[in-house]
Design a protein around this motif. Structure first.
Motif, short mmCIF file in Angstrom:
data_model
loop_
_atom_site.label_atom_id
_atom_site.label_comp_id
_atom_site.label_asym_id
_atom_site.label_seq_id
_atom_site.Cartn_x
_atom_site.Cartn_y
_atom_site.Cartn_z
N TYR A 147 0.42 -1.13 0.11
CA TYR A 147 -0.26 -0.17 0.21
C TYR A 147 0.79 1.12 -0.13
O TYR A 147 0.53 2.43 -0.57
N SER A 150 -1.47 -12.06 -4.69
CA SER A 150 -1.78 -10.81 -4.37
C SER A 150 -0.80 -9.43 -4.98
O SER A 150 -0.35 -8.95 -5.90
N CYS A 196 0.40 -7.72 -8.15
CA CYS A 196 1.36 -6.16 -8.79
C CYS A 196 2.07 -6.23 -9.50
O CYS A 196 2.37 -5.03 -9.50
N ARG A 215 -7.84 -9.52 -2.83
CA ARG A 215 -7.14 -8.18 -3.37
C ARG A 215 -6.38 -7.52 -4.00
O ARG A 215 -5.30 -8.06 -3.57
N TYR A 243 -3.44 -5.17 -3.73
CA TYR A 243 -2.86 -3.56 -2.59
C TYR A 243 -2.39 -3.62 -3.61
O TYR A 243 -2.13 -2.76 -3.93
N PHE A 244 -3.29 -1.70 -3.38
CA PHE A 244 -3.31 -0.85 -4.58
C PHE A 244 -3.26 0.44 -3.66
O PHE A 244 -4.29 1.42 -2.98
N HIS A 292 -4.43 4.68 -3.56
CA HIS A 292 -5.41 4.11 -4.01
C HIS A 292 -5.09 6.30 -4.73
O HIS A 292 -4.12 7.19 -4.87
N CYS A 318 -10.34 -0.85 -8.02
CA CYS A 318 -9.55 -0.90 -7.51
C CYS A 318 -9.76 0.94 -7.92
O CYS A 318 -9.96 0.96 -6.77
N SER A 319 -9.61 1.32 -9.20
CA SER A 319 -9.88 3.12 -9.12
C SER A 319 -10.45 3.12 -10.51
O SER A 319 -10.95 1.83 -11.11
#
Length: 314
Positions: free
Chosen positions: A79, A110, A114, A140, A142-143, A145, A178-179
């Motif tokens: 993150y 994950s 990534c 999930r 992990y990103f 934001h 995620c976005s």
């Protein structure tokens, strides 16, 4: 760690002569070295994630699953810190190695994803083999934001949407959740998501449906998506998570002129949630009403100046 140049051989020898070295010799006792690591620096670090993953995979290959860490704390590192750039060859070597090993703990899956998503030119079939092997873990991504997906992620999304493998869309949904993707990808992704709406609504588990809705709500509002939201069950399933307010905001945003939706068609779509408001949560009916008021306010004719003059004369 020495082989990956994370520490020198002398540092390795020094480490083995400490109390920590004694602890590391204890059999079948993985050490979670990432606990609290994200708090050690006030500025983002550049993390050599490929080297960390290679150490993990080597231990797994030589010692077995009992000797590897579950990676507690690794999520914080993903993150808060930047990932060091790696070559296509390095990423594909990791995928080859991971595909020949047993299933990995979720956080390590994950971490590998990534790493892969930042290298959109990699072998897409190799990536999908890895995804299909591990996607049942429901991990999930992990990103850090951002309002929109990074350029590399958009490039990979475009390649996934061109693939005929069903798993490609599922991975694309995980990324899009995620976005916000760029506008070019949004159009293709929306079409694919809505084509699969019945399958996700009727046949998917809660985790998959939540991910699906997150991806859809990260797209700009559209008239087409009301084919899904008009079904009460689609909205009632969202009520199981804190996404109802997000959907309400999405309805109101649809009335924003910047999205250039046909206001007559949009008004008709929104009116359904008021006419049949007993079928939907009150929050949705109120959001539809607010959006309709915004549409009417935006499209009211400008008052003629003579009307104001008449009022003044009176």
């Amino acid at each position: 760690m020495v082989e990956e140049s994370l520490i020198t051989r002398q540092e390795h020898e020094n480490l083995l002569n400490t109390q920590l070295g004694d602890i590391l010799r204890i059999p079948i006792t993985p050490v979670d070295i990432f606990q609290g690591i994200a708090m050690f620096s006030h500025t983002p670090l550049i993390t050599p994630l490929d080297k960390i993953i290679n150490v993990f995979l080597t231990i797994l290959e030589k010692e077995g699953i009992e000797r590897v860490s579950n990676g507690r704390g690794l999520d914080g590192l993903l993150y808060l810190h930047r990932i060091q750039s790696v070559s296509i060859e390095e990423v594909e070597n990791i995928l080859y190695k991971a595909n020949n090993l047993p299933s990995l703990p979720s956080i390590w899956v994950s971490a590998i994803l990534c790493l892969c998503i930042d290298v959109p030119e990699l072998d897409i079939e190799l990536l999908l083999n890895f995804w299909e092997k591990n996607e049942q873990l429901k991990q999930r991504l992990y990103f850090r934001h951002q309002e929109e997906l990074p350029k590399n992620w958009n490039q990979l999304m475009e390649r996934l949407l061109d693939s005929n493998r069903a798993s490609a869309l599922r991975l694309g949904i995980a990324i899009a959740a995620c976005s916000k993707a760029n506008r070019k990808i949004q159009n293709s992704l929306r079409e694919r998501l809505l084509a699969e709406s019945s399958s996700y609504l009727m046949n998917s588990d809660n985790a998959s449906y939540e991910l699906y809705c997150r991806a859809l709500l990260n797209l700009d509002p559209s008239l087409e998506e009301f084919s899904l939201w008009a079904q009460p069950e689609a909205i009632h399933r969202i009520c199981k998570w804190p996404w109802l307010n997000r959907l309400s905001t999405h309805f109101v945003n649809a009335a924003n002129p910047k999205f250039k939706l046909d206001y007559k068609q949009l008004r008709n779509q929104l009116s359904l949630f008021i006419a049949k408001r007993c079928d939907y949560p009150a929050t949705i009916a109120l959001a539809a009403l607010e959006a309709i008021l915004k549409i009417d306010e935006t499209n009211l004719p400008v008052l003629n100046s003579k009307i104001w003059q008449q009022c003044s004369d009176e």
